[in-house]
Design a protein around this motif. Structure first.
Motif, PDB file in Angstrom:
ATOM      1  N   ALA A 114       0.824  -0.999  -0.021  1.00 47.69           N
ATOM      2  CA  ALA A 114       0.627  -0.270   0.109  1.00 47.69           C
ATOM      3  C   ALA A 114       0.760   1.445  -0.281  1.00 47.69           C
ATOM      4  O   ALA A 114       1.873   1.097   0.892  1.00 47.69           O
ATOM      5  N   GLY A 115       0.144   2.316  -0.688  1.00 47.86           N
ATOM      6  CA  GLY A 115       0.946   3.248  -0.516  1.00 47.86           C
ATOM      7  C   GLY A 115       1.266   4.334  -2.277  1.00 47.86           C
ATOM      8  O   GLY A 115       1.318   3.090  -3.067  1.00 47.86           O
ATOM      9  N   THR A 116       1.602   5.311  -2.581  1.00 51.32           N
ATOM     10  CA  THR A 116       2.398   5.864  -4.268  1.00 51.32           C
ATOM     11  C   THR A 116       3.634   6.264  -3.388  1.00 51.32           C
ATOM     12  O   THR A 116       4.138   7.343  -2.796  1.00 51.32           O
ATOM     13  N   TYR A 117       3.844   5.336  -4.439  1.00 49.07           N
ATOM     14  CA  TYR A 117       5.785   5.438  -4.074  1.00 49.07           C
ATOM     15  C   TYR A 117       6.463   4.948  -5.601  1.00 49.07           C
ATOM     16  O   TYR A 117       5.745   4.437  -6.194  1.00 49.07           O
ATOM     17  N   THR A 118       7.464   5.679  -5.498  1.00 47.61           N
ATOM     18  CA  THR A 118       8.221   4.915  -6.942  1.00 47.61           C
ATOM     19  C   THR A 118       9.523   3.809  -6.592  1.00 47.61           C
ATOM     20  O   THR A 118      10.430   4.522  -6.125  1.00 47.61           O
ATOM     21  N   VAL A 119       9.333   2.970  -7.032  1.00 51.28           N
ATOM     22  CA  VAL A 119      10.980   1.899  -7.530  1.00 51.28           C
ATOM     23  C   VAL A 119      11.828   2.545  -8.950  1.00 51.28           C
ATOM     24  O   VAL A 119      11.089   1.687  -9.943  1.00 51.28           O
ATOM     25  N   THR A 120      12.281   2.737  -8.162  1.00 49.26           N
ATOM     26  CA  THR A 120      13.768   3.503  -9.644  1.00 49.26           C
ATOM     27  C   THR A 120      14.671   2.110  -9.542  1.00 49.26           C
ATOM     28  O   THR A 120      15.896   1.466  -8.972  1.00 49.26           O
ATOM     29  N   ILE A 121      14.673   1.202 -10.861  1.00 44.96           N
ATOM     30  CA  ILE A 121      16.021   0.167 -11.712  1.00 44.96           C
ATOM     31  C   ILE A 121      17.238   0.943 -12.634  1.00 44.96           C
ATOM     32  O   ILE A 121      17.051   1.709 -13.311  1.00 44.96           O
ATOM     33  N   ASP A 122      17.662   0.758 -10.810  1.00 42.64           N
ATOM     34  CA  ASP A 122      18.823   1.748 -10.934  1.00 42.64           C
ATOM     35  C   ASP A 122      20.699   0.709 -11.834  1.00 42.64           C
ATOM     36  O   ASP A 122      21.282   1.304 -11.427  1.00 42.64           O
ATOM     37  N   MET A 123      20.348  -0.398 -12.102  1.00 44.24           N
ATOM     38  CA  MET A 123      21.275  -1.553 -12.172  1.00 44.24           C
ATOM     39  C   MET A 123      20.059  -2.683 -13.075  1.00 44.24           C
ATOM     40  O   MET A 123      19.213  -2.955 -13.522  1.00 44.24           O
ATOM     41  N   ASP A 124      20.999  -2.997 -14.369  1.00 42.30           N
ATOM     42  CA  ASP A 124      20.925  -3.948 -15.015  1.00 42.30           C
ATOM     43  C   ASP A 124      20.320  -5.726 -14.087  1.00 42.30           C
ATOM     44  O   ASP A 124      21.315  -5.604 -13.339  1.00 42.30           O
ATOM     45  N   THR A 125      18.969  -5.578 -14.659  1.00 44.40           N
ATOM     46  CA  THR A 125      18.549  -6.936 -13.342  1.00 44.40           C
ATOM     47  C   THR A 125      18.312  -8.046 -14.532  1.00 44.40           C
ATOM     48  O   THR A 125      16.970  -7.690 -15.052  1.00 44.40           O
ATOM     49  N   THR A 126      18.027  -9.325 -13.590  1.00 43.15           N
ATOM     50  CA  THR A 126      16.936 -10.417 -13.902  1.00 43.15           C
ATOM     51  C   THR A 126      16.152 -10.563 -13.038  1.00 43.15           C
ATOM     52  O   THR A 126      16.683 -11.344 -12.197  1.00 43.15           O
ATOM     53  N   VAL A 127      15.531 -11.143 -12.861  1.00 42.17           N
ATOM     54  CA  VAL A 127      14.156 -11.575 -12.029  1.00 42.17           C
ATOM     55  C   VAL A 127      13.223 -13.162 -12.694  1.00 42.17           C
ATOM     56  O   VAL A 127      13.373 -13.260 -14.422  1.00 42.17           O
TER      57      VAL A 127
END
Length: 222
Positions: A114-127
């Protein structure tokens, strides 16, 4: 993955042709003192059910073989890694994740608190999988000048927003959008099923199949 035999086996017959795992390839070793064969996959197993088989090619020290193949099933469960607080931050910050570790290729990532927020991908990533968007607030994932690989499914929920700028999104399965995806000078290699809003700004490339469902919005800005 291991198999323990009830008698001593001929090590030369315990190998990749006699210890099989459906949908996976790997190396096989045999430890004579413990009568244990070990299958080590060449790549991470995904979150499904597998069947392992010891074939009739396996022999004991007297040359006897099983009357038939012996098989059993097992399931794998990959780690769920969640953005733990409703505050903005960088993907590379381990303190923001529920496990205290930045997600890896075996992680099922959830950004839905819950909430209003931003997650910034600051690296190359694999999930492994990615779920964006919860039931309260607005959860935004921002990707700029990065490569993001989603090996499993990707889902943008109705409260999720994914911003893609000069970035490459790829993977082996599709992305389902029920929220909003904004793409600017980006590339998506996955199939994309749009049930929400898809905004294309400038020149973008979607190599996978693009499906737009009833009630969805596709906006193209030159």
């Amino acid at each position: 993955m291991t198999a323990v035999f009830s008698e001593d086996m001929d090590p030369s017959t315990i190998n990749e042709t006699t210890f099989l795992v459906s949908g996976a390839t790997g190396s096989v070793t045999y430890d004579a003192p413990t009568r244990t064969a070990t299958f080590t996959p060449y790549s991470n197993l995904t979150d499904i059910t597998y069947t392992a088989t010891i074939t009739t090619g396996a022999k004991d020290l007297t040359g006897h073989t099983p009357e038939s193949d012996y098989s059993w099933s097992f399931s794998t469960s990959l780690a769920v890694v969640s953005w733990k607080d409703g505050v903005s931050g960088n993907w590379s910050d381990p303190t923001k994740w529920s496990t205290g570790i930045v997600p890896t290729s075996t992680s099922n990532v959830q950004i839905k608190g819950a909430g209003t927020y931003t997650v910034t991908i600051d690296m190359d990533t694999t999930v492994n999988t990615l779920t964006l968007g919860g039931s309260v607030g607005t959860q935004t994932l921002s990707v700029s000048n990065r490569r993001v690989t989603i090996n499993g499914s990707g889902t943008v929920g109705s409260h999720g927003i994914m911003n893609i700028l000069n970035s490459l999104i790829s993977g082996t399965r599709g992305i389902t959008n029920q929220g909003q995806i904004n793409i600017t000078s980006g590339t998506i290699n996955n199939a994309l099923a749009n049930g929400g809003t898809l905004v294309s700004n400038g020149a973008n490339v979607i190599y996978g199949a693009l499906t737009t469902h009833s009630g969805s919005t596709l906006r193209i800005n030159a």
